[in-house]
Design a protein around this motif. Structure first.
Motif, PDB file in Angstrom:
ATOM      1  N   SER A 225      47.716  52.737  31.245  1.00 49.05           N
ATOM      2  CA  SER A 225      46.142  53.467  31.424  1.00 49.05           C
ATOM      3  C   SER A 225      46.083  54.832  30.830  1.00 49.05           C
ATOM      4  N   ASP A 226      44.848  55.173  30.379  1.00 50.72           N
ATOM      5  CA  ASP A 226      44.820  56.554  29.608  1.00 50.72           C
ATOM      6  C   ASP A 226      45.328  57.654  30.522  1.00 50.72           C
ATOM      7  N   ASP A 227      44.984  57.510  32.225  1.00 51.93           N
ATOM      8  CA  ASP A 227      45.276  58.476  32.830  1.00 51.93           C
ATOM      9  C   ASP A 227      47.062  58.726  32.911  1.00 51.93           C
ATOM     10  N   ALA A 228      47.711  57.544  32.814  1.00 57.48           N
ATOM     11  CA  ALA A 228      48.969  57.737  32.887  1.00 57.48           C
ATOM     12  C   ALA A 228      49.669  58.473  31.394  1.00 57.48           C
ATOM     13  N   LEU A 229      49.076  58.030  30.545  1.00 56.26           N
ATOM     14  CA  LEU A 229      49.213  58.609  29.195  1.00 56.26           C
ATOM     15  C   LEU A 229      49.118  60.125  29.060  1.00 56.26           C
ATOM     16  N   GLU A 230      47.931  60.270  29.673  1.00 57.16           N
ATOM     17  CA  GLU A 230      47.488  61.780  29.768  1.00 57.16           C
ATOM     18  C   GLU A 230      48.278  62.563  30.725  1.00 57.16           C
ATOM     19  N   ALA A 231      48.804  62.007  31.771  1.00 54.84           N
ATOM     20  CA  ALA A 231      49.633  62.554  32.814  1.00 54.84           C
ATOM     21  C   ALA A 231      51.070  62.915  32.281  1.00 54.84           C
ATOM     22  N   ALA A 232      51.556  62.019  31.508  1.00 52.65           N
ATOM     23  CA  ALA A 232      52.862  62.228  30.932  1.00 52.65           C
ATOM     24  C   ALA A 232      53.053  63.548  30.039  1.00 52.65           C
ATOM     25  N   ASN A 233      54.000  64.312  30.110  1.00 53.31           N
ATOM     26  CA  ASN A 233      54.284  65.496  29.172  1.00 53.31           C
ATOM     27  C   ASN A 233      55.140  64.801  28.162  1.00 53.31           C
ATOM     28  N   ARG A 234      54.476  65.147  26.600  1.00 55.42           N
ATOM     29  CA  ARG A 234      55.247  64.529  25.820  1.00 55.42           C
ATOM     30  C   ARG A 234      55.660  65.512  24.603  1.00 55.42           C
ATOM     31  N   THR A 235      56.717  65.207  23.900  1.00 57.29           N
ATOM     32  CA  THR A 235      56.980  65.999  22.670  1.00 57.29           C
ATOM     33  C   THR A 235      56.659  65.384  21.396  1.00 57.29           C
ATOM     34  N   GLU A 236      56.412  66.271  20.303  1.00 55.76           N
ATOM     35  CA  GLU A 236      56.017  65.695  19.203  1.00 55.76           C
ATOM     36  C   GLU A 236      57.262  66.135  18.424  1.00 55.76           C
ATOM     37  N   VAL A 237      57.901  65.247  17.768  1.00 59.09           N
ATOM     38  CA  VAL A 237      59.022  65.616  16.891  1.00 59.09           C
ATOM     39  C   VAL A 237      58.680  65.587  15.277  1.00 59.09           C
ATOM     40  N   GLU A 276      68.202  66.636  10.811  1.00 52.51           N
ATOM     41  CA  GLU A 276      68.824  65.563  10.535  1.00 52.51           C
ATOM     42  C   GLU A 276      70.309  65.631  10.286  1.00 52.51           C
ATOM     43  N   SER A 277      70.846  66.610   9.969  1.00 50.40           N
ATOM     44  CA  SER A 277      72.188  67.043   9.744  1.00 50.40           C
ATOM     45  C   SER A 277      72.951  67.114  10.949  1.00 50.40           C
ATOM     46  N   ARG A 278      72.332  67.652  11.889  1.00 49.78           N
ATOM     47  CA  ARG A 278      73.011  67.866  13.121  1.00 49.78           C
ATOM     48  C   ARG A 278      72.791  66.647  14.201  1.00 49.78           C
ATOM     49  N   GLY A 279      71.721  65.794  13.842  1.00 47.53           N
ATOM     50  CA  GLY A 279      71.496  64.510  14.791  1.00 47.53           C
ATOM     51  C   GLY A 279      70.692  65.019  15.984  1.00 47.53           C
ATOM     52  N   ILE A 280      70.041  66.195  15.986  1.00 51.83           N
ATOM     53  CA  ILE A 280      69.369  66.680  17.437  1.00 51.83           C
ATOM     54  C   ILE A 280      67.993  67.104  17.220  1.00 51.83           C
ATOM     55  N   THR A 281      67.217  67.197  18.343  1.00 55.59           N
ATOM     56  CA  THR A 281      65.782  67.940  18.056  1.00 55.59           C
ATOM     57  C   THR A 281      66.181  69.378  18.387  1.00 55.59           C
ATOM     58  N   VAL A 282      65.293  70.201  17.873  1.00 59.32           N
ATOM     59  CA  VAL A 282      65.301  71.663  18.509  1.00 59.32           C
ATOM     60  C   VAL A 282      63.906  71.945  18.874  1.00 59.32           C
ATOM     61  N   SER A 283      63.781  72.865  19.801  1.00 54.65           N
ATOM     62  CA  SER A 283      62.372  73.233  20.208  1.00 54.65           C
ATOM     63  C   SER A 283      61.790  74.082  19.281  1.00 54.65           C
ATOM     64  N   MET A 284      60.812  74.035  18.844  1.00 52.03           N
ATOM     65  CA  MET A 284      60.076  74.773  17.793  1.00 52.03           C
ATOM     66  C   MET A 284      59.064  75.944  18.362  1.00 52.03           C
ATOM     67  N   ARG A 285      58.038  75.218  19.312  1.00 50.24           N
ATOM     68  CA  ARG A 285      57.021  75.928  19.765  1.00 50.24           C
ATOM     69  C   ARG A 285      56.335  75.264  20.774  1.00 50.24           C
ATOM     70  N   SER A 286      55.436  75.452  21.557  1.00 50.76           N
ATOM     71  CA  SER A 286      54.615  74.955  22.496  1.00 50.76           C
ATOM     72  C   SER A 286      53.525  74.179  21.535  1.00 50.76           C
ATOM     73  N   LYS A 287      53.031  73.022  22.277  1.00 54.62           N
ATOM     74  CA  LYS A 287      52.299  72.140  21.655  1.00 54.62           C
ATOM     75  C   LYS A 287      50.904  72.782  21.172  1.00 54.62           C
ATOM     76  N   GLU A 288      50.627  72.888  19.763  1.00 58.89           N
ATOM     77  CA  GLU A 288      49.186  73.340  19.738  1.00 58.89           C
ATOM     78  C   GLU A 288      48.241  72.349  20.083  1.00 58.89           C
ATOM     79  N   GLU A 289      47.059  72.886  20.400  1.00 55.82           N
ATOM     80  CA  GLU A 289      46.114  72.112  20.640  1.00 55.82           C
ATOM     81  C   GLU A 289      44.982  71.956  19.703  1.00 55.82           C
ATOM     82  N   GLU A 290      44.081  70.877  19.933  1.00 52.72           N
ATOM     83  CA  GLU A 290      43.034  70.779  19.086  1.00 52.72           C
ATOM     84  C   GLU A 290      42.045  72.050  18.465  1.00 52.72           C
ATOM     85  N   LYS A 291      41.797  72.818  19.827  1.00 50.76           N
ATOM     86  CA  LYS A 291      40.829  73.870  19.600  1.00 50.76           C
ATOM     87  C   LYS A 291      41.524  74.952  18.912  1.00 50.76           C
TER      88      LYS A 291
END
Ligand code: ADP
Ligand code: MG
Ligand code: ZN
Length: 496
Positions: A225-237, A276-291
C-alpha cells in the motif's frame, strides 16, 4: 513506525530505481558540442557558452535526443505525452555551471510503462513510473581520496549537456538480485534500440532507493500500500554505475538497515554514496525534498509536441520477441536462442547466415563456434560484422565437405580471427582442402607399396598393422583425409 515496533516484525525489502541512461547522439542536448570524447581529451575543451552556462546563451533542443526518448518510451510500453515541457531544477553544485539543471518535471515525455524481468524462472513486471529527458552535469574528480576523504576536487565540463533519459521505476523490486536482472534487461533493450552504448564509461548511472517494510504489508501479488511505502524510512544510494554494483550496494544496505532496526535504531531517511572500492555505502546528507529544488518552467525552451511524429518513429523487434521467433521460426533451443539474441548485431549476423544454410548448422557456427572464439579473444561480434561473407564462406566449405569440421573450427576460424585472413587463403596455405577419393587412393597405394612388412602382418591377422597403414595415409594427406574412408579403402585393396 518506531524502530521498536519494527524490530518485532518480519521485514520485506522494497527497492525502486532511478536509472540515468546516456543517449548515443552525436551532439549534446542543447548545443552543438560533440558528445564523443576526443582521444586524450583535455578537461574543459569540449564546451561552448551554452553548456558552460554563460550569460545570454540559449539552449536549442536536439531532435535526435527526443527521438531516442520516444523509442525508449515505446519499448517500455509507456504512454508518450502529447505535450511535454522542460523545467529548471535549481541547486548549487560545482558540476552544474548554470546553478540549475534543465530537466522535466510535471510533464515527462514518457510515463506509465513496464518491463518484464525474469529471475530464476520467475517472471515479474516492473512498473516504469516515468522516463524523462535531461542534461548531464559535468564531472568531478576527487583527488587524494574518495568523495568524503579527498584533499581537493577538480571539475570538468566536457560531459556537461550530454543528453540523458532518466528512467524511474515503481518500488517494485523485492530483492537486490531483481534489480540486477532488470538492469541487464534494460540495457539489452536500449542496445537493441540503438540509443545507447554500454561500453561507454558512465553510460548507465543508477540511484537506488531502498527501505524495509513489515512483510505483512505485502499482499499475495507482491503489492504494497502507498501508506506503507510512505511510512517506511528509505535511503537513496547514489554513485552506482553497474548491474553488479547495484546488487552489491543494495545487499550492503539491506544488511545495514536490518542491523539498525534490530538494535532498535531508526533508519535515517538520507542520501548515501556507494563507495565501490570499499564496498560500503556512506552517509552524504539528509534526503532533499522536491520543494528544495524550486522547480520552474524553462522559458527558453518551447513546449514540445510529439504526438504526430511519434507514430513515424519505428522501433526494431525487441529481444524477447526475437528470442521467441528464433525458437519457432528456426526451431532452435532456448539456450542457443538466448545466445543468438544477446545483442541485435549477433541476431542480425545469425539471420544472415541462416538465410543461406540449414538453421541448425548456422546456429552451431554462430552461437557455439564463432561466439566462443570471439569471447575467448575478448572480441565482439561488431569486430567481425563486416566479414560476414568470409564467415559464410567458411560455413559453405564445411557444408560442401571441402574442409573437415575439425580443421574448420580449430584452424581456419582461429586464423581468420587471429590473422585477419580469409578462409580460402588459409585453406590453401595450410593445404587443408579435403583430399578427393582419387588422391586418397593414390596415397593408399603408396602406403601399401612402401610397407610390405605391414601388409604381410595384416594378412597374418595382426590387428595393429591396419592402424599403422591408416596412419601412413593420414600423414601423406596431411590430415585432410577422412580416417574412416582411408580405413575402408585400405581394406578393400588389401583384401583384393
Ligand atoms: P523522490 O521525489 O523523493 O525522489 P519519488 O516518489 O520520486 O521520490 O521516488 C523516487 C524513487 O523511490 C522511485 O524509484 C520509487 O520507486 C522509490 N521509492 C518510493 N518509495 C519507496 C520505498 N518505500 N522504498 C524504496 N523505494 C521507494
Ligand atoms: Mg528522486
Ligand atoms: Zn556546448
Amino acid at each position: 513506525m518506531t524502530a521498536q515496533a519494527l524490530e518485532q516484525r518480519e521485514l520485506a525489502v522494497v527497492i525502486g530505481l532511478e536509472v540515468h541512461v546516456q543517449l548515443e547522439t552525436a551532439t549534446k542536448i542543447f548545443c552543438s558540442c560533440s558528445t564523443e570524447p576526443a582521444e586524450d581529451e583535455e578537461p574543459n575543451t569540449r564546451v561552448c557558452p551554452v553548456c558552460l552556462g554563460l550569460p545570454g546563451a540559449l539552449p536549442v533542443l536536439n531532435e535526435a535526443a527526443v527521438e531516442s526518448a520516444v523509442k525508449i518510451g515505446k519499448a517500455l510500453n509507456a504512454d508518450i505525452a502529447e505535450d511535454t515541457r522542460f523545467h529548471r531544477k535549481n541547486y548549487y553544485y560545482p558540476d552544474l555551471p548554470k546553478n540549475f539543471q534543465i530537466t522535466q518535471y510535471d510533464a515527462p515525455i514518457c510515463a506509465d510503462g513496464t518491463l518484464e524481468v525474469s529471475v530464476e524462472g520467475t517472471r515479474r513486471d516492473i512498473g516504469i513510473t516515468r522516463a524523462h529527458l535531461e542534461e548531464d552535469p559535468g564531472s568531478l574528480q576527487h583527488k587524494g581520496g574518495s568523495i568524503d576523504t579527498a584533499d581537493y576536487t577538480l571539475v570538468n565540463y566536457n560531459r556537461a549537456g550530454t543528453p540523458l533519459v532518466e528512467i524511474v521505476t515503481e518500488p517494485d523490486f523485492r530483492s537486490p538480485q531483481e534489480t540486477r536482472a532488470f538492469l541487464a534487461k534494460l540495457e539489452e533493450v536500449l542496445e537493441y534500440l540503438g540509443v545507447f552504448d554500454a561500453t561507454r564509461d558512465g553510460s548507465l548511472r543508477i540511484d537506488a532507493n531502498i527501505s524495509l517494510v513489515p512483510a505483512d504489508e505485502v499482499d499475495d501479488d507482491g503489492a504494497i500500500s502507498d501508506d506503507a511505502l510512505e511510512a517506511a524510512n528509505r535511503t537513496e544510494v547514489k554513485n552506482i554505475s553497474s548491474h553488479k554494483g547495484a546488487e552489491k550496494a543494495l545487499a550492503y544496505e539491506v544488511t545495514r538497515q536490518k542491523n539498525a532496526i534490530q538494535r532498535g535504531r531508526a533508519v535515517e531517511q538520507e542520501t548515501r554514496h556507494w563507495d565501490e572500492s570499499r564496498g560500503i555505502t556512506v552517509s552524504m546528507r539528509s534526503k532533499e525534498e522536491e520543494k528544495d529544488y524550486r522547480y520552474f518552467r524553462e522559458a527558453d525552451l518551447p513546449p514540445l509536441q510529439v504526438a504526430h511524429w511519434k507514430e513515424e518513429i519505428p522501433i526494431p523487434e525487441l529481444p524477447d520477441a526475437r528470442r521467441e521467433r528464433f525458437r519457432t521460426e528456426y526451431g532452435i533451443d532456448e539456450e542457443s536462442a538466448s545466445k543468438l539474441t544477446s545483442t541485435k548485431e549477433v541476431a542480425d549476423f545469425f539471420e544472415d547466415v541462416a538465410a543461406e544454410f540449414d538453421a541448425d548448422l548456422a546456429a552451431t557456427w554462430v552461437a557455439d563456434n564463432l561466439l566462443g572464439e570471439l569471447n575467448y579473444r575478448d572480441m565482439h561480434i561488431t569486430d567481425v560484422s563486416d566479414r560476414l561473407d568470409e564467415f559464410t564462406r567458411l560455413v559453405e566449405l564445411v557444408a560442401a565437405d571441402e574442409v573437415t569440421t575439425k580443421n574448420a573450427e580449430e584452424i581456419v576460424l582461429r586464423e581468420m580471427l587471429d590473422e585477419g585472413k580469409d578462409p580460402d587463403t588459409i585453406v590453401n596455405e595450410a593445404g587443408l582442402g579435403k583430399a578427393d577419393d582419387d588422391e586418397i587412393g593414390g596415397f593408399v597405394q603408396e602406403a601399401i607399396d612402401e610397407n610390405p612388412d605391414a601388409v604381410e602382418d595384416y594378412h597374418n591377422g595382426e590387428g595393429g598393422a591396419l592402424n599403422f597403414l591408416v596412419g601412413q595415409v593420414m600423414q601423406k594427406s596431411q590430415g585432410s583425409a577422412d580416417p574412416g574412408t582411408v580405413n575402408q579403402l585400405l581394406r578393400e585393396r588389401l583384401d583384393e
